[in-house]
Design an enzyme around this catalytic site. Structure first.
Site, short mmCIF file in Angstrom:
data_model
loop_
_atom_site.label_atom_id
_atom_site.label_comp_id
_atom_site.label_asym_id
_atom_site.label_seq_id
_atom_site.Cartn_x
_atom_site.Cartn_y
_atom_site.Cartn_z
N HIS A 104 -68.34 -40.05 19.06
CA HIS A 104 -69.33 -39.54 20.01
C HIS A 104 -70.75 -40.10 19.85
O HIS A 104 -71.74 -39.37 19.96
CB HIS A 104 -69.37 -38.02 19.93
CG HIS A 104 -68.17 -37.32 20.51
ND1 HIS A 104 -67.29 -37.92 21.39
CD2 HIS A 104 -67.69 -36.04 20.33
CE1 HIS A 104 -66.34 -37.04 21.72
NE2 HIS A 104 -66.55 -35.91 21.09
N HIS A 178 -69.36 -33.15 28.03
CA HIS A 178 -68.54 -32.45 27.04
C HIS A 178 -68.60 -30.93 27.18
O HIS A 178 -68.61 -30.20 26.19
CB HIS A 178 -68.99 -32.89 25.63
CG HIS A 178 -67.94 -32.80 24.58
ND1 HIS A 178 -67.41 -31.59 24.15
CD2 HIS A 178 -67.31 -33.74 23.86
CE1 HIS A 178 -66.52 -31.83 23.21
NE2 HIS A 178 -66.43 -33.13 23.01
N GLU A 313 -62.70 -34.05 29.36
CA GLU A 313 -63.73 -35.09 29.29
C GLU A 313 -63.22 -36.36 29.97
O GLU A 313 -62.34 -37.03 29.44
CB GLU A 313 -64.05 -35.41 27.83
CG GLU A 313 -64.47 -34.21 27.01
CD GLU A 313 -64.19 -34.42 25.53
OE1 GLU A 313 -64.71 -35.39 24.95
OE2 GLU A 313 -63.43 -33.63 24.94
C1 BGC Z 1 -62.85 -34.64 20.39
C2 BGC Z 1 -62.48 -33.66 19.31
C3 BGC Z 1 -63.74 -33.18 18.65
C4 BGC Z 1 -64.61 -32.56 19.72
C5 BGC Z 1 -65.90 -32.02 19.19
C6 BGC Z 1 -63.73 -33.95 21.36
O1 BGC Z 1 -64.13 -34.84 22.35
O2 BGC Z 1 -61.72 -35.16 21.01
O3 BGC Z 1 -61.63 -34.24 18.36
O4 BGC Z 1 -63.47 -32.26 17.65
O5 BGC Z 1 -64.88 -33.49 20.71
O6 BGC Z 1 -66.53 -32.92 18.40
#
Ligand code: BGC
Length: 348
Positions: A104, A178, A313
């Site tokens: 991310h 998200h 997402e």
């Molecule tokens: C991911 C997860 C993660 C979450 C929060 C999601 O986009 O796929 O694995 O725990 O984000 O970080």
């Protein structure tokens, strides 16, 4: 659109809260920190408005600890294996912030920077455009990335999200939103009914990095081509479910062209609320809040237990910079990255 001060970010920058409302009283509140959607109030089948996203009451909560609640994630949403990729012969290293991998956008990704907001009225509704310029080398990524994200709230109860970005050096880009949805506004999401327009997923290893293959969903707990309760098969004896601790996978959308396609339909039978997700992206990460564990207390003092929200997402496949067979995520100078996602709320 209204804007009010909403505190000060750790770097000292002022943060603003933006409120959009439509003709039916639907209200979206977002802030300039992370372009985070803080609340989204939509009607149930009796017309009663309820907040359908997880988050905190104040900026402090987000700054302290947030699993990307409501945030714009970038520069690269999802994982890049070992935080490494090579582009045009140059190797790049990113911070490792998720097991052995980069997740991310890094330690201070787009979810933790302060964006500039401007009002963006359109014939379709009321909107806000967030703008952020990420400097060359920020979080290890090459190139100056000039990014905008627009949220438009329409009178047909849609939230339209559009992203644009340009760069001065080749760089990977994969932006997403998200938000964690809970259409009931309380409890867990296991009784929500979900359909996903995907007959394959991107299977992963135990660190959630794609194996490189695509896996047909037929006969597996990942078959949402017809509606299923989210909780029906979430603890099935299945290696992919084990690796994800539930659902935490990119579904490969079935599409005929690169336009907006229906990605998913989510329904909460109790409130009657329905969410349709459309996107121009090739995939949607269906994540069931498996890592929520009761340690975070959110809006109104509600403790977020496991699976109290789910994410849909819309984005490209994880680790694409290391997987040449996946759809391209490299943006080059002179090109414009464009991506659109629409959330349409209704009742049944
Ligand atoms: C991911 C997860 C993660 C979450 C929060 C999601 O986009 O796929 O694995 O725990 O984000 O970080």
């Amino acid at each position: 659109m209204t804007r009010t001060p909403f505190g000060t970010a750790p770097g000292g920058q002022g943060v603003e809260l933006i409120t959009l409302t439509n003709a039916h009283g639907v209200e979206l509140r977002a802030m300039t920190y992370g372009a985070i959607i803080i609340s989204l109030k939509v009607p149930d089948r009796t017309g009663k408005l309820g907040d359908v996203v997880l988050g905190y009451d104040s900026l402090a909560g987000y700054v302290k600890s947030s699993p990307y609640f409501g945030a714009v994630v970038g520069r690269y949403a999802n994982r890049i294996a070992k935080g490494e990729f090579t582009l045009d012969g140059t190797a790049y290293s990113l911070a490792i912030n998720n097991g052995p991998n980069a997740l991310h956008g890094g330690l201070k990704g787009f979810d933790k920077v302060v964006w500039q907001a401007e009002s963006l009225p359109s014939p379709d509704g009321t909107g806000v455009r967030f703008h952020y310029v990420s400097t060359d080398g920020e979080e290890g990524y090459p190139g100056t990335l000039d990014a905008t994200v627009t949220y438009t709230l329409t009178d047909s109860n849609e939230v339209r999200i559009s992203y644009e970005a340009t760069t001065d050096k080749p760089t990977p880009v994969n932006l997403t939103q998200h938000s964690y949805f809970n259409l009931a506004g309380r409890g867990d999401v296991l009784e929500h009914i979900l359909q996903i327009n995907a007959d394959r997923i991107v299977p992963v290893d135990s660190t959630l990095i794609p194996t490189g293959q695509l896996m047909p969903v037929k006969g597996t707990p990942f078959d949402f081509t017809t509606p299923h309760a989210v909780g029906e098969r979430i603890d099935a004896a299945d290696q992919q479910i084990t690796f994800g601790k539930g659902y935490d996978h990119t579904f490969v959308l079935t599409r005929a062209d690169t336009g907006l396609v229906l990605a998913a339909v989510l329904k909460d039978p109790t409130s009657g609320r329905v969410l349709e997700v459309r996107t121009t992206e090739p995939g949607v990460q269906f994540y069931t809040g498996n890592f929520l564990d009761g340690t975070l207390t959110g809006k109104g003092g509600v403790v977020y237990q496991r699976r109290t929200g789910l994410c849909l997402e819309a984005h490209h496949f994880p680790d694409s910079p290391n997987q040449p067979q996946f759809p391209n995520t490299i943006l080059r100078p002179g090109e414009t990255y464009r991506s659109r996602t629409v959330w349409k709320f209704g009742v049944e």
